[in-house]
Motif scaffolding. Structure first.
Motif, PDB file in Angstrom:
ATOM      1  N   GLU A 115       1.076  -0.926  -0.007  1.00 49.34           N
ATOM      2  CA  GLU A 115      -0.493   0.061  -0.489  1.00 49.34           C
ATOM      3  C   GLU A 115       0.977   1.134  -0.002  1.00 49.34           C
ATOM      4  OE1 GLU A 115      -2.878  -0.230  -0.739  1.00 49.34           O
ATOM      5  OE2 GLU A 115      -3.999  -2.180   0.366  1.00 49.34           O
ATOM      6  N   PHE A 116       0.363   2.745  -0.236  1.00 49.78           N
ATOM      7  CA  PHE A 116       0.620   3.516   0.181  1.00 49.78           C
ATOM      8  C   PHE A 116       2.318   3.895   1.264  1.00 49.78           C
ATOM      9  CE2 PHE A 116      -2.213   4.604   1.902  1.00 49.78           C
ATOM     10  CZ  PHE A 116      -2.732   5.807   3.230  1.00 49.78           C
ATOM     11  N   ASP A 117       1.607   3.510   2.178  1.00 45.76           N
ATOM     12  CA  ASP A 117       1.974   3.292   3.181  1.00 45.76           C
ATOM     13  C   ASP A 117       2.997   2.419   3.798  1.00 45.76           C
ATOM     14  OD1 ASP A 117       0.460   1.459   3.977  1.00 45.76           O
ATOM     15  OD2 ASP A 117      -0.470   3.281   5.298  1.00 45.76           O
ATOM     16  N   GLY A 118       3.346   1.380   2.828  1.00 49.08           N
ATOM     17  CA  GLY A 118       4.196  -0.203   3.086  1.00 49.08           C
ATOM     18  C   GLY A 118       3.646  -0.507   3.651  1.00 49.08           C
ATOM     19  N   TYR A 491      -5.235  13.709   0.054  1.00 53.81           N
ATOM     20  CA  TYR A 491      -5.915  13.123   0.783  1.00 53.81           C
ATOM     21  C   TYR A 491      -5.564  11.356   1.765  1.00 53.81           C
ATOM     22  CZ  TYR A 491      -9.598  14.246  -2.997  1.00 53.81           C
ATOM     23  OH  TYR A 491     -10.419  15.122  -3.883  1.00 53.81           O
ATOM     24  N   VAL A 492      -3.878  12.149   1.323  1.00 53.93           N
ATOM     25  CA  VAL A 492      -3.917  10.519   2.074  1.00 53.93           C
ATOM     26  C   VAL A 492      -2.968  11.734   3.596  1.00 53.93           C
ATOM     27  CG1 VAL A 492      -1.478   9.335   2.693  1.00 53.93           C
ATOM     28  CG2 VAL A 492      -2.806   9.441   0.292  1.00 53.93           C
TER      29      VAL A 492
ATOM     30  N   SER B  62     -18.219   6.544  -8.300  1.00 55.88           N
ATOM     31  CA  SER B  62     -17.772   7.167  -8.250  1.00 55.88           C
ATOM     32  C   SER B  62     -15.880   6.386  -7.726  1.00 55.88           C
ATOM     33  CB  SER B  62     -17.675   8.605  -7.938  1.00 55.88           C
ATOM     34  OG  SER B  62     -17.667   8.780  -5.670  1.00 55.88           O
ATOM     35  N   GLY B  63     -15.186   7.040  -8.218  1.00 56.41           N
ATOM     36  CA  GLY B  63     -13.849   6.412  -7.276  1.00 56.41           C
ATOM     37  C   GLY B  63     -14.027   7.489  -6.053  1.00 56.41           C
ATOM     38  N   MET B  64     -13.236   7.093  -5.124  1.00 59.43           N
ATOM     39  CA  MET B  64     -12.790   8.503  -3.872  1.00 59.43           C
ATOM     40  C   MET B  64     -10.697   7.767  -3.578  1.00 59.43           C
ATOM     41  SD  MET B  64     -14.416   8.118  -0.423  1.00 59.43           S
ATOM     42  CE  MET B  64     -15.335   9.415  -0.836  1.00 59.43           C
ATOM     43  N   GLY B  65     -10.325   8.589  -3.327  1.00 53.65           N
ATOM     44  CA  GLY B  65      -9.740   8.302  -2.901  1.00 53.65           C
ATOM     45  C   GLY B  65      -7.963   9.129  -3.614  1.00 53.65           C
ATOM     46  N   GLU B 180      -8.617   3.278   5.173  1.00 57.72           N
ATOM     47  CA  GLU B 180      -7.706   2.274   5.542  1.00 57.72           C
ATOM     48  C   GLU B 180      -8.122   1.304   4.295  1.00 57.72           C
ATOM     49  OE1 GLU B 180      -6.875   1.381   8.825  1.00 57.72           O
ATOM     50  OE2 GLU B 180      -6.947  -0.697   8.034  1.00 57.72           O
ATOM     51  N   LEU B 181      -9.020   1.444   3.337  1.00 55.62           N
ATOM     52  CA  LEU B 181      -8.327   0.861   2.778  1.00 55.62           C
ATOM     53  C   LEU B 181      -6.971   0.657   1.671  1.00 55.62           C
ATOM     54  CD1 LEU B 181     -12.068  -0.196   1.996  1.00 55.62           C
ATOM     55  CD2 LEU B 181     -10.868  -1.589   3.512  1.00 55.62           C
ATOM     56  N   GLY B 182      -6.645   1.296   1.698  1.00 52.63           N
ATOM     57  CA  GLY B 182      -5.769   1.626   1.043  1.00 52.63           C
ATOM     58  C   GLY B 182      -5.667   3.515   0.016  1.00 52.63           C
TER      59      GLY B 182
END
Lengths: 526, 358
Positions: A115-118, A491-492, B62-65, B180-182
């Protein structure tokens, strides 16, 4: 002394630089299909005192040409670690059919990646990789490209997967790992990795050819290939990462133009047989193209110089209405142009007719209408000036440096750009650019930046980049950070920030490995 | 437009990037996803809002992230359908149509991919008429239509149904789930009945995106001015043409906030425009005076190519033209401005009606 060589599709240019960086000799000779004899001929013509040569720097377009032609490419097994993610776009989904067919189109989707955070995206599955290896072996593939989701954050999965595959496939199989080659952006990084894997066999052949050419000339100094960013790689690195040479051509010519003209900030117009390439130099380095770049229609994410290519060159066809290009006689100039007894009116013929160049036999163009010739040349000047204007980023006065064999088409003043310079040795600027290439180090990772720690994180990244440049052979004290980019991930949470730092320094000739002990002193003095 | 096909997908993606006003992410990956889905399942049928039956069940997809995560952890293709199916199970009825929540950027493409896979028609329109960063910033919210229930799905088969007390709460919960889901998930939410479409959607924005993409492509082919083609199509104004001099970014609460300074060239020499952004370009100040604000559209285009420039794509030296254009009038009502006006993003200025600046 150093020798810079630029092996183009048509010509092999070479330049000999003294220890004070003066150009002592320069030559142009035809590129040969076997490479070796063309390079040998160029060096022979330079007639260097071979015992004083400390290093040879070579720029080559071989690898990018092979990709464009879809020829001489090795079939590749493209293994991606990312399931259950990424399945919607399998490897090579965005490739042109010609190139995909040339590398065989063998894509494998496996579990793994981060994932983005490893955090693990999904665990590696050794059995799945063993089954993959069995299929790779059954297909007889000997070059493997491994890419893993977020490997710029965590590279362990790629390394572990390569170990498992290597254990199954045995020695003699090449591996290209994506974290060595590209940046964040899976498809573009994976594409660069697959291209690299497809060039591995050709890279071995080419590097051997260069080595052979130097050995034939009794040159024992090490040689380097120039990379996209104007820095150098050694022969081992070139065998491992041929893709890093892709954009070295325009970079070398721009850096050479800066060096020969003594200008760090200028526009460079490099006119060849088919195109005029325009770039902007800032502080002696080419401005980079923003965003991703394309090679043979394939999206990749290594950085390349921002170049505008116009279809104007020495070999451009001139139409009856006085427009030049985009069609060109290319390397057939010496057969098809009027001044060489041919039948095609080219831009070179215009330059000869106007008395700007002394090429071929001027009596073959004596019949050309003078007004027509002037108007057609003016039109070329207008288009070049318009191109430079499009590339520049301010209205400030910008000197223009014209280089390349076709730069006789560039007049001494262009509309809006009065200051046009054509430095001495302008026609071998590529080779000079290769000879003055530096060594670099780069960091490009997603960093965790806690509140109030930004300066410390940036300082750490700078230190890493400088350290990498020193490891690559830069002279201590000459290394400077030339570029820093910092992009927070939208958004992170938690201050995840992508930081890229590039450092470059001069090649430390004194630290180069010498072929024999006796040469070491000479190398240090060179 | 009656169909989304392999032939008009490029135009739609470019136009959606322009309507994305700097946000919404690079539609490139989204375009590839839509292309693969259309290749596998055929073109997507497009219907106008007035062609939809009053009792139809229309589901925005839609997508979120984080756009950076989308570029790296590419979807597996099942996420939108998984979110849609989870929502349908929860509702106890099937969707009859899909539509877009947001026409900007990658969110214009995901509904197309989902419609191809689900075999459902796509309604020509979206709930923003542009791009905004948060899920409650949609016209259905103004019309009293809630975004709950909201179905969220990742690429591993996890699905989450959110039943929140209001749209803001749903956004906050969904955002936490997303992380939480990446940081890249698909959403099916804000269900509309056919007779609510006129209130809930900006009509024909898919067609508008396709037209914007087409005029840029045609202007380039004719060596014309793609920026002017965009301005004319949007009936907008060129606020400044120049080069990016400085970009300052920082992350606050998970959003990339910052501002960029653009120095005018040629006709705009000696003028300076400051762009404020929070994922989208939200405010433009020229020579110290506000000239455009959210919810109006502030589109940053590459001056040469007319291609949209995202907030992440702003780089020193890049030549850009900033085009302002009027948003859907519902956004400039008091309720609309409370949701998406400059103060809702923390800027200490009032909304400036489009065109009232010099």
């Amino acid at each position: 002394m150093r020798i810079g060589i630029d092996v183009g599709g048509t010509n092999t240019d070479a330049a000999l630089l003294g220890h004070d960086d003066r150009v002592l000799a320069a030559v142009k000779s035809p590129t040969t299909p076997d490479i070796t004899s063309g390079v040998t001929a160029a060096i022979r013509a330079l007639a260097p005192p071979v015992e004083s040569v400390a290093a040879v720097m070579i720029g080559t377009t071989h690898f990018v040409n092979a990709l464009v032609e879809g020829a001489r490419l090795t079939p590749v097994a493209a293994v991606r670690l990312g399931l259950p993610a990424t399945a919607a776009l399998p490897p090579m989904a965005d490739w042109p059919a010609r190139q995909r067919d040339a590398v065989g189109g063998h894509g494998y989707l496996c579990h793994g990646g981060r994932e983005f955070d490893g955090r693990p995206l999904s665990p590696l599955d050794p059995d799945e990789l063993k089954r993959t290896a069995a299929d790779i072996a059954a297909r007889g593939l000997t070059s493997v490209a491994v890419s893993s989701v977020f490997s710029p954050v965590a590279k362990a999965d790629e390394q572990r997967a390569a170990e498992i595959l290597r254990d199954e496939l045995g020695e003699g199989v090449h591996f290209s790992l994506s974290h060595d080659l590209g940046r964040v952006g899976l498809l573009a990084r994976e594409n660069a990795t697959i291209i690299n894997a497809s060039l591995r066999d050709l890279a071995t052949v080419i590097v051997e050819s260069f080595g052979k050419a130097l050995a034939e000339m009794s040159i024992t100094a090490p040689f380097f290939l120039s990379q996209n960013d104007g820095t150098l790689m050694d022969a081992d690195f070139a065998r491992a990462c041929p893709v890093a040479t892709f954009a070295s051509g325009p970079t070398n010519s721009m850096r050479g133009a800066a060096f020969l003209s003594g200008l760090g900030d200028c526009a460079v117009v490099d006119v060849g047989g088919t195109t005029a390439d325009i770039g902007i130099l800032t502080g002696g380095f080419p401005r980079e193209a923003s965003g991703e770049s394309e090679a043979a229609g394939i999206r990749t994410n290594f950085r390349v110089p921002d170049v505008l290519s116009l279809g104007i060159g020495g070999g451009s066809w001139v139409s009856p209405d006085g427009e030049s290009g985009p069609r060109s006689v290319g390397y057939l100039l010496t057969e098809e142009a009027l001044v060489f007894g041919g039948t095609r009116l080219t831009a070179t013929d215009l330059a000869v007719a106007a008395g700007r160049a002394d090429i071929g036999d001027s009596s073959h163009v004596a019949h050309l209408d003078r007004e027509f010739t002037e108007r057609a040349l003016e039109r070329i000047a207008e288009r070049l000036a318009e191109g430079i204007d499009r590339m520049r980023t301010s209205e400030a006065v910008l000197p223009v440096v014209a280089v390349g064999g076709g730069s006789v088409l560039v007049p001494d003043g262009l509309p809006g750009f009065a200051d046009v310079r054509r430095p001495w040795h302008f026609d071998v600027a590529n080779a000079v650019g290769a000879a003055i290439a530096q060594v670099g180090g780069e960091v490009d990772r997603v960093f965790h930046v806690p509140d109030g720690r930004r300066d410390a994180v940036l300082a750490g990244a700078r230190e890493d980049a400088v350290g990498r440049a020193l490891d690559a052979g830069a002279r201590p004290g000459s290394v400077r950070v030339v570029d820093i980019e910092e992009v927070p991930l939208a958004y992170v949470p938690g201050g995840a920030t992508r930081i890229r730092v590039k450092a470059v320094g001069d090649l430390d000739l004194g630290r180069l490995p010498a072929a024999t002990g006796a040469d070491a002193g000479a190398i240090r003095d060179a | 437009m009656r169909e989304v096909t392999l032939d008009n997908l490029d135009d739609i993606a470019r136009g959606a990037g322009i309507l994305g006003t700097g946000g919404g992410g690079d539609p490139y990956i989204g375009k590839l996803l839509a292309r693969e889905a259309i290749r596998a399942h055929g073109p997507v049928r497009v219907v106008r809002i007035d062609e939809v039956d009053a009792d139809a069940t229309v589901v925005p997809i839609s997508g979120m992230g984080a756009p950076t995560v989308l570029l790296e952890r590419i979807p597996n293709g099942s996420e939108e359908l998984a979110a849609l199916r989870a929502l349908e199970r929860h509702l106890g009825r099937r969707a009859t149509h899909l539509t877009a929540l947001e026409v900007g950027g990658v969110n214009s493409m995901l509904p197309i991919a989902c419609a191809a896979r689900a075999g459902l028609p796509l309604v020509d329109g979206d709930a923003m008429g542009r791009a905004f960063p948060e899920a409650q910033m949609v016209l259905p919210g103004l019309a009293g239509i809630t975004n709950s229930p909201m179905a969220l799905a990742d690429d591993k088969g996890n699905t989450v149904i959110v039943e929140a007390v209001d749209n803001h709460a749903a956004e906050r919960i969904a955002r936490a789930v997303c992380v939480e889901l990446g940081c890249q998930i698909s959403c099916a939410d804000t269900v509309l009945r056919g007779d609510q479409l006129a209130d809930g959607l900006v009509p024909a924005t898919l067609t508008l995106a396709a037209r914007l993409g087409a005029v840029v492509r045609e202007a380039r082919a004719a060596h014309g001015d793609p920026v002017e083609a965009v301005r004319a199509t949007l009936d907008g104004k060129v606020l400044l043409a120049g080069k990016v001099l400085d970009v300052d970014r920082r992350t606050e609460g998970g959003f990339a906030r910052g501002h960029a300074r653009v120095e005018g060239t040629r006709d705009d020499a000696d003028r300076v425009l400051e762009l404020g952004f929070q994922n989208e370009h939200l405010i433009a100040t020229r020579d110290g005076a506000t000239v455009a604000t959210t919810p109006d559209l502030i589109c940053v285009l590459d001056s040469d190519t007319g291609d949209p420039v995202t907030t992440e794509g702003l780089r020193y030296g890049r030549r850009v033209s900033i085009v302002g254009a009027r948003c859907d009038p519902r956004w400039t009502t008091p309720g609309g401005l409370a949701l998406a006006g400059p103060r809702s993003f923390g800027y200490e200025v009032d909304y400036l009606p489009f065109g009232s600046a010099a």
